[in-house]
Design a protein around this motif. Sequence first.
Motif, short mmCIF file in Angstrom:
data_model
loop_
_atom_site.label_atom_id
_atom_site.label_comp_id
_atom_site.label_asym_id
_atom_site.label_seq_id
_atom_site.Cartn_x
_atom_site.Cartn_y
_atom_site.Cartn_z
N SER A 6 6.10 -10.25 -5.37
CA SER A 6 6.41 -9.66 -4.44
C SER A 6 6.10 -8.16 -4.72
N THR A 7 6.14 -7.67 -5.98
CA THR A 7 5.69 -6.45 -6.35
C THR A 7 4.25 -6.00 -6.46
N GLU A 8 3.52 -6.98 -6.61
CA GLU A 8 2.22 -7.16 -6.65
C GLU A 8 1.45 -6.89 -5.00
N ASN A 9 2.24 -7.65 -4.16
CA ASN A 9 1.87 -7.51 -2.72
C ASN A 9 2.22 -6.13 -2.26
N SER A 10 3.47 -5.72 -2.53
CA SER A 10 4.08 -4.23 -2.02
C SER A 10 2.94 -3.21 -2.79
N VAL A 11 2.55 -3.46 -3.80
CA VAL A 11 1.61 -2.37 -4.54
C VAL A 11 0.23 -2.55 -3.80
N LYS A 12 0.00 -3.63 -3.67
CA LYS A 12 -1.52 -3.86 -2.85
C LYS A 12 -1.31 -3.25 -1.41
N GLU A 13 -0.33 -3.52 -0.61
CA GLU A 13 -0.06 -2.99 0.66
C GLU A 13 -0.09 -1.28 0.46
N LEU A 14 0.96 -1.04 -0.48
CA LEU A 14 1.04 0.46 -0.34
C LEU A 14 -0.37 1.32 -0.79
N THR A 15 -1.28 0.49 -1.64
CA THR A 15 -2.69 0.99 -1.87
C THR A 15 -3.40 1.10 -0.57
N GLU A 16 -3.18 0.06 0.07
CA GLU A 16 -4.08 0.03 1.34
C GLU A 16 -3.81 1.05 2.20
N GLU A 17 -2.48 1.22 2.37
CA GLU A 17 -1.78 2.24 3.17
C GLU A 17 -2.22 3.75 2.78
N ALA A 18 -2.31 3.87 1.41
CA ALA A 18 -2.55 5.19 0.75
C ALA A 18 -4.25 5.58 1.09
N LYS A 19 -5.00 4.29 0.85
CA LYS A 19 -6.44 4.66 1.26
C LYS A 19 -6.73 4.92 2.78
N TRP A 20 -6.15 4.13 3.45
CA TRP A 20 -6.64 4.02 4.91
C TRP A 20 -5.67 4.42 5.82
N ALA A 21 -4.63 5.01 5.84
CA ALA A 21 -3.79 5.47 6.65
C ALA A 21 -4.48 6.55 7.48
N ALA A 22 -4.12 6.75 8.79
CA ALA A 22 -4.54 7.82 9.66
C ALA A 22 -3.84 9.25 9.12
N ASP A 23 -2.85 9.24 9.03
CA ASP A 23 -1.83 10.20 9.04
C ASP A 23 -1.91 10.41 7.25
N PRO A 24 -2.34 11.80 7.00
CA PRO A 24 -2.03 12.36 5.61
C PRO A 24 -0.91 12.16 4.95
N LYS A 25 0.18 12.21 5.99
CA LYS A 25 1.89 12.30 5.30
C LYS A 25 2.01 10.60 5.01
N GLU A 26 1.54 9.63 5.71
CA GLU A 26 1.63 8.44 5.29
C GLU A 26 1.00 8.17 4.04
N GLN A 27 0.00 8.62 3.89
CA GLN A 27 -0.80 8.35 2.73
C GLN A 27 0.08 9.04 1.47
N LYS A 28 0.52 10.24 1.68
CA LYS A 28 1.41 10.81 0.42
C LYS A 28 2.57 10.19 0.28
N GLU A 29 3.25 9.47 1.45
CA GLU A 29 4.44 8.84 1.28
C GLU A 29 4.20 7.37 0.50
N SER A 30 3.05 6.83 0.88
CA SER A 30 2.66 5.70 0.18
C SER A 30 2.54 5.91 -1.32
N ILE A 31 2.01 6.97 -1.63
CA ILE A 31 1.73 7.28 -2.89
C ILE A 31 2.96 7.60 -3.93
N GLU A 32 3.71 8.23 -3.04
CA GLU A 32 5.31 8.48 -3.59
C GLU A 32 5.81 7.25 -3.86
N GLN A 33 5.80 6.07 -3.00
CA GLN A 33 6.23 4.86 -3.29
C GLN A 33 5.69 3.99 -4.36
N LEU A 34 4.47 4.32 -4.42
CA LEU A 34 3.53 3.65 -5.72
C LEU A 34 4.16 3.97 -6.87
N THR A 35 4.58 5.34 -7.16
CA THR A 35 5.01 5.99 -8.51
C THR A 35 6.28 4.99 -9.11
#
Length: 160
Positions: A6-35
């Motif tokens: 589940s951690t690998e899945n969530s890391v992948k999901e957060l990575t995709e969100e950080a790369k392709w989210a339309a809103d920069p705020k969402e991208q930054k939030e997913s980067i924060e969650q990845l840390t």
Amino acid sequence: MSEPSSTENSVKELTEEAKWAADPKEQKESIEQLTSYGQQAIPALEEVRTITAQDDIRNEADAAIKDIQKKEGVAGEAEKEEKKRTRAKRRQKTSTSSSRKSARTMKSGKNKTSKSITTTKKPAVARKASRRGTKAKNNARRTSSASHKDSREGRRGSSK
């Protein structure tokens, strides 16, 4: 094959969100969650950093990677390579500047150990004497070439 955790899945999901989210705020939030995933998130953050075109997202990913490395006590490979490059540049700069300095001192005739080197000029009489020697050599050349010309002219005259 084992299914990803589940951690690998969530890391992948957060990575995709950080790369392709339309809103920069969402991208930054997913980067924060990845840390929060620590060392596992570093490859994902590096991927985000290389793919994204926005500087602020790239900077955010860089900061997150450095933060994880500080917390984990692991220096990243990229950071080590950067240090090696800067050391090599410094060594190269110092070696070229020292070779330039030595070339300049050799040109000017100065040495680092001696503060000043005085050159002695030849006295005027000696200079004139050396010029006379040169003039005498030149005159000798001229006379020998003139006699050579005369001998050629003599041969021409006899053939007429």
